[in-house]
Design a protein around this motif. Structure first.
Motif, PDB file in Angstrom:
ATOM      1  N   LEU A  19       0.823  -1.220   0.000  1.00 29.29           N
ATOM      2  CA  LEU A  19       0.000   0.000   0.000  1.00 29.29           C
ATOM      3  C   LEU A  19       0.853   1.265   0.000  1.00 29.29           C
ATOM      4  CD1 LEU A  19      -2.893   1.025   0.115  1.00 29.29           C
ATOM      5  CD2 LEU A  19      -2.775   0.938   2.607  1.00 29.29           C
ATOM      6  N   LEU A  20       1.992   1.183   0.627  1.00 28.76           N
ATOM      7  CA  LEU A  20       2.817   2.389   0.802  1.00 28.76           C
ATOM      8  C   LEU A  20       3.249   3.018  -0.534  1.00 28.76           C
ATOM      9  CD1 LEU A  20       4.134   4.303   2.775  1.00 28.76           C
ATOM     10  CD2 LEU A  20       6.121   2.798   2.860  1.00 28.76           C
ATOM     11  N   PRO A  21       3.883   2.243  -1.425  1.00 29.72           N
ATOM     12  CA  PRO A  21       4.288   2.891  -2.690  1.00 29.72           C
ATOM     13  C   PRO A  21       3.107   3.344  -3.526  1.00 29.72           C
ATOM     14  CG  PRO A  21       4.727   0.532  -2.728  1.00 29.72           C
ATOM     15  CD  PRO A  21       4.329   0.858  -1.332  1.00 29.72           C
ATOM     16  N   VAL A  22       2.015   2.579  -3.478  1.00 26.39           N
ATOM     17  CA  VAL A  22       0.836   2.997  -4.250  1.00 26.39           C
ATOM     18  C   VAL A  22       0.327   4.342  -3.731  1.00 26.39           C
ATOM     19  CG1 VAL A  22      -1.547   2.418  -4.813  1.00 26.39           C
ATOM     20  CG2 VAL A  22       0.199   0.639  -4.805  1.00 26.39           C
ATOM     21  N   SER A  23       0.270   4.451  -2.406  1.00 23.30           N
ATOM     22  CA  SER A  23      -0.221   5.697  -1.811  1.00 23.30           C
ATOM     23  C   SER A  23       0.711   6.854  -2.134  1.00 23.30           C
ATOM     24  CB  SER A  23      -0.337   5.538  -0.298  1.00 23.30           C
ATOM     25  OG  SER A  23      -1.167   4.453   0.002  1.00 23.30           O
ATOM     26  N   LEU A  24       1.994   6.586  -2.046  1.00 19.16           N
ATOM     27  CA  LEU A  24       2.947   7.655  -2.341  1.00 19.16           C
ATOM     28  C   LEU A  24       2.833   8.094  -3.798  1.00 19.16           C
ATOM     29  CD1 LEU A  24       6.067   6.474  -0.339  1.00 19.16           C
ATOM     30  CD2 LEU A  24       4.540   8.376   0.172  1.00 19.16           C
ATOM     31  N   ALA A  25       2.643   7.106  -4.678  1.00 24.50           N
ATOM     32  CA  ALA A  25       2.480   7.447  -6.088  1.00 24.50           C
ATOM     33  C   ALA A  25       1.231   8.286  -6.301  1.00 24.50           C
ATOM     34  CB  ALA A  25       2.405   6.166  -6.922  1.00 24.50           C
ATOM     35  N   LEU A  26       0.148   7.900  -5.624  1.00 20.77           N
ATOM     36  CA  LEU A  26      -1.095   8.675  -5.713  1.00 20.77           C
ATOM     37  C   LEU A  26      -0.858  10.106  -5.253  1.00 20.77           C
ATOM     38  CD1 LEU A  26      -4.184   6.626  -4.473  1.00 20.77           C
ATOM     39  CD2 LEU A  26      -3.949   7.920  -6.576  1.00 20.77           C
ATOM     40  N   PHE A  27      -0.166  10.227  -4.132  1.00 18.66           N
ATOM     41  CA  PHE A  27       0.089  11.551  -3.560  1.00 18.66           C
ATOM     42  C   PHE A  27       0.894  12.411  -4.534  1.00 18.66           C
ATOM     43  CE2 PHE A  27       2.583  14.516  -0.998  1.00 18.66           C
ATOM     44  CZ  PHE A  27       1.568  15.123  -0.292  1.00 18.66           C
ATOM     45  N   VAL A  28       1.939  11.826  -5.078  1.00 18.80           N
ATOM     46  CA  VAL A  28       2.800  12.590  -6.001  1.00 18.80           C
ATOM     47  C   VAL A  28       2.018  12.979  -7.244  1.00 18.80           C
ATOM     48  CG1 VAL A  28       4.832  12.414  -7.481  1.00 18.80           C
ATOM     49  CG2 VAL A  28       4.917  11.555  -5.140  1.00 18.80           C
ATOM     50  N   PHE A  29       1.219  12.027  -7.748  1.00 24.65           N
ATOM     51  CA  PHE A  29       0.417  12.302  -8.943  1.00 24.65           C
ATOM     52  C   PHE A  29      -0.571  13.437  -8.661  1.00 24.65           C
ATOM     53  CE2 PHE A  29      -3.254  11.176 -11.725  1.00 24.65           C
ATOM     54  CZ  PHE A  29      -2.632  11.453 -12.920  1.00 24.65           C
ATOM     55  N   GLY A  30      -1.227  13.365  -7.510  1.00 26.81           N
ATOM     56  CA  GLY A  30      -2.182  14.407  -7.143  1.00 26.81           C
ATOM     57  C   GLY A  30      -1.506  15.756  -6.984  1.00 26.81           C
ATOM     58  N   ARG A  31      -0.311  15.739  -6.439  1.00 28.00           N
ATOM     59  CA  ARG A  31       0.420  17.005  -6.243  1.00 28.00           C
ATOM     60  C   ARG A  31       0.774  17.639  -7.587  1.00 28.00           C
ATOM     61  NH1 ARG A  31       2.482  19.217  -1.854  1.00 28.00           N
ATOM     62  NH2 ARG A  31       4.335  20.523  -1.981  1.00 28.00           N
ATOM     63  N   LYS A  32       1.208  16.771  -8.512  1.00 27.29           N
ATOM     64  CA  LYS A  32       1.541  17.297  -9.834  1.00 27.29           C
ATOM     65  C   LYS A  32       0.295  17.886 -10.492  1.00 27.29           C
ATOM     66  CE  LYS A  32       5.553  14.489 -11.003  1.00 27.29           C
ATOM     67  NZ  LYS A  32       6.029  13.338 -11.778  1.00 27.29           N
ATOM     68  N   LYS A  33      -0.828  17.168 -10.330  1.00 28.12           N
ATOM     69  CA  LYS A  33      -2.065  17.653 -10.934  1.00 28.12           C
ATOM     70  C   LYS A  33      -2.474  18.976 -10.326  1.00 28.12           C
ATOM     71  CE  LYS A  33      -5.295  14.814 -13.236  1.00 28.12           C
ATOM     72  NZ  LYS A  33      -6.620  14.251 -13.215  1.00 28.12           N
ATOM     73  N   ALA A  34      -2.321  19.062  -9.023  1.00 36.37           N
ATOM     74  CA  ALA A  34      -2.706  20.305  -8.338  1.00 36.37           C
ATOM     75  C   ALA A  34      -1.853  21.465  -8.823  1.00 36.37           C
ATOM     76  CB  ALA A  34      -2.561  20.129  -6.833  1.00 36.37           C
ATOM     77  N   ARG A  35      -0.564  21.193  -9.017  1.00 37.49           N
ATOM     78  CA  ARG A  35       0.311  22.265  -9.506  1.00 37.49           C
ATOM     79  C   ARG A  35      -0.098  22.701 -10.906  1.00 37.49           C
ATOM     80  NH1 ARG A  35       6.249  20.186  -7.549  1.00 37.49           N
ATOM     81  NH2 ARG A  35       6.068  20.834  -5.392  1.00 37.49           N
ATOM     82  N   ARG A  36      -0.432  21.696 -11.711  1.00 36.61           N
ATOM     83  CA  ARG A  36      -0.857  22.020 -13.071  1.00 36.61           C
ATOM     84  C   ARG A  36      -2.156  22.831 -13.055  1.00 36.61           C
ATOM     85  NH1 ARG A  36      -1.272  16.712 -15.245  1.00 36.61           N
ATOM     86  NH2 ARG A  36       0.684  15.930 -14.429  1.00 36.61           N
ATOM     87  N   ALA A  37      -3.059  22.402 -12.146  1.00 34.45           N
ATOM     88  CA  ALA A  37      -4.348  23.117 -12.066  1.00 34.45           C
ATOM     89  C   ALA A  37      -4.130  24.541 -11.582  1.00 34.45           C
ATOM     90  CB  ALA A  37      -5.288  22.384 -11.143  1.00 34.45           C
TER      91      ALA A  37
END
Lengths: 197, 345
Positions: B327-345
């Motif tokens: 679960l840990l790497p999946v969650s971290l990947a989700l977090f990083v992906f969401g952060r990138k999206k937020a920056r783009r938004a």
């Protein structure tokens, strides 16, 4: 297309559908804004802001009368503009000058002589000046009832004020308007001369 | 001036009357008053004229189109799409998932850690007893008793390769003689440390079968019986005191909150709970293997069951850890992906 369908389409991202709603209501929105603010450019800005705000707030529209909901946003935009003008009095002076020299566009031009046209323009300007002299909260109610001919309950819906407050503000606004218009009685047509003249 | 002196209440009534907003009763009352009150009628006329003037104001035409530019105002996606588009939900779920996975991993590590309550609760295996004793001596008993218990535990170590029982029996006499002598020397005072008196590990196998009984007996006897009684060897005293010793140990067990030391002593004999007769059976014929074998088999069964249970629980804990690690790497990947999206938004 039906208004509800346009609203539904606009809510799902169809900006063309929303623009059709804009075209249907922009004259009303601008008229209210101008009567409240009393300055054409600021009224246009407030109207534009109101439509943009309405577009992004469509999710908050819950099926009440769209015109009332839209005019509530317009009224709030006008309040914002009035607050800005109070913070910057110089800007409001410029606006008054603009009002003085800008003729009101008329939606229903009636064939009239140049003299009649000039007299009507003067009368309209005098009434608008009297409106502008009202306190903001009374002016909003007076414009919505006497200019836009809304019922009291619709005013309650638009302004969010209690019915008693609407009634009292309206009666005070009318009393002030009556007193103000007496000062320009020479502009009034004979049929509108007040009783004490 | 007409109407200027009207009270606010009358002004409100007239204003509402003009707009048709009065209820029937109020309207009827006002019309009765208007019929007999000329100033009120004049005020009504003034207000009507004023309202009519304002309503004459022309409707305005918008100076320009207020239609929104599609290039500037992009199409609005549904709220849930917009929610995901901003990346906030992804960031939040990623952070929560990472936290949950860390909790899972830590929980699994803690549950698998040695010396936890769960492991203590497991039936002790013969192999694990000495180490358990060595790690957790109970400080509640008398000092000499504790030392004796430790000595017993250390003596129990060589049971994996036990010396011939006959030798043990012979050595026992020597050891006990030496033990008895030393005990006699210290009998008047406090009991001597059992570890010091303890014979070499290899010689104690039989003593370990019944170490507590003489010690327990000696704990009370030397002071009361004096030197002669103290010189009585453990081997001699075991048969006679065994029945008394078992209750004594049971009493010690009751006094001691942690049963580790007690179980350690009891388990090698194969008769942890039974009293005297069982002890006798293991003590006196300690040179005969057949008597020990069934007990060992029972102990082995218990140990096997405990190990199986421990393995099951460990496997559960491993699942927890594995889940957290996945679960840990999946969650971290989700977090990083969401952060990138937020920056783009």
């Amino acid at each position: 297309m039906d208004e509800n369908k346009l609203i539904h389409a606009a809510r799902h991202g169809d900006i063309d559908a929303f623009n059709r709603l804009v075209l249907a209501y922009q004259d009303t929105a601008y008229t209210v804004a101008y009567r409240i603010i009393g300055e054409p450019d600021a009224a246009a800005d407030a109207t534009q802001e109101a439509f943009i705000s309405a577009y992004y707030k469509l999710d908050q529209f819950h099926g009440e009368r769209f015109k009332s909901w839209l005019l509530r946003i317009v009224t709030n935009a006008c309040y914002d503009e009035l607050r800005r003008r109070q913070r910057r009095p110089a800007a409001s002076l410029d606006g008054l000058e603009n009002v003085t020299f800008r003729p009101d566009p008329d939606l229903n031009p009636v064939p009239e002589s140049p003299e009649q046209h000039a007299q009507r323009r003067e009368l309209n300007r005098a009434i608008q000046d009297c409106l502008d002299a009202l306190p903001d909260d009374q002016r909003v109610v007076a414009v919505l009832v006497d200019v836009e001919d809304y019922a009291y309950q619709e005013i309650v819906a638009i302004t969010g004020l209690p019915l008693g407050t609407v009634k009292s503000r309206l009666s005070r606004a009318r009393a002030r308007m009556r007193d103000c218009l007496r000062a320009v009685r020479e502009l009034l047509p004979s049929e509108y001369r007040l009783m004490d003249e | 001036m007409t109407g200027n002196t009207l009270p606010d209440r009358d002004l409100e009534l007239l204003s509402a009357y003009i707009d048709g907003e009065l209820d029937d009763r109020s309207r009827a009352d006002l019309e009765r008053r208007l019929a007999g009150d000329a100033p009120l009628r004049d005020a009504l006329a003034d207000l009507r004229a004023t309202v009519a003037l304002v309503r004459e104001l022309p409707r305005l035409k918008a100076p320009r189109s207020f239609a929104l530019d599609p290039a500037v105002h992009k199409r609005r996606a549904p709220w849930w799409k917009r929610l995901f588009a901003t990346g906030t939900v992804l960031q939040l779920s990623g952070a929560l998932g990472a936290a949950a996975s860390v909790v899972l991993i830590v929980a699994a590590l803690l549950l698998n850690a040695p010396g936890t309550e769960e492991e203590r609760a497991l039936p002790p295996t013969p192999e694990s007893q000495p180490t358990q004793v060595g790690f957790a001596p109970e400080p509640t008993g008398p000092p000499d008793t504790e030392l004796r218990l430790q000595a017993t535990a250390t003596q129990a170590m060589p049971t994996a390769s036990p010396p011939p029982v006959a030798d043990m029996a012979l050595e026992e006499d020597d050891g006990m003689a030496a033990f008895g002598g030393e005990v006699a020397g210290d009998a008047a005072g406090s009991a001597p440390p059992a570890a010091e008196m303890a014979p070499p590990p290899g010689t104690i196998e039989t003593f370990d079968a019944a170490p507590a009984e003489p010690l327990a007996a000696g704990q009370s006897q030397p002071a009361s019986e004096g030197e002669g009684a103290a010189q009585e060897t453990a081997a001699n005293s075991i048969p006679s005191d065994a029945e008394e010793a078992a209750p004594l140990f049971q009493a010690e067990q009751a006094e001691q909150p942690a049963p580790a030391a007690t179980t350690i002593i009891a388990m090698p004999t194969g008769t942890a709970t039974p009293a005297g007769p069982s002890l006798k059976g293991t003590l006196a014929p300690s040179a005969t293997a057949p008597d020990v074998a069934p007990d060992e088999a029972t102990a082995r069964d218990i140990a096997a069951a405990g190990e199986a249970q421990a393995q099951n629980e460990e496997s559960d804990h491993r699942w927890l850890a594995a889940l957290g690690i996945v679960l840990l790497p999946v969650s971290l990947a989700l977090f990083v992906f969401g952060r990138k999206k937020a920056r783009r938004a």
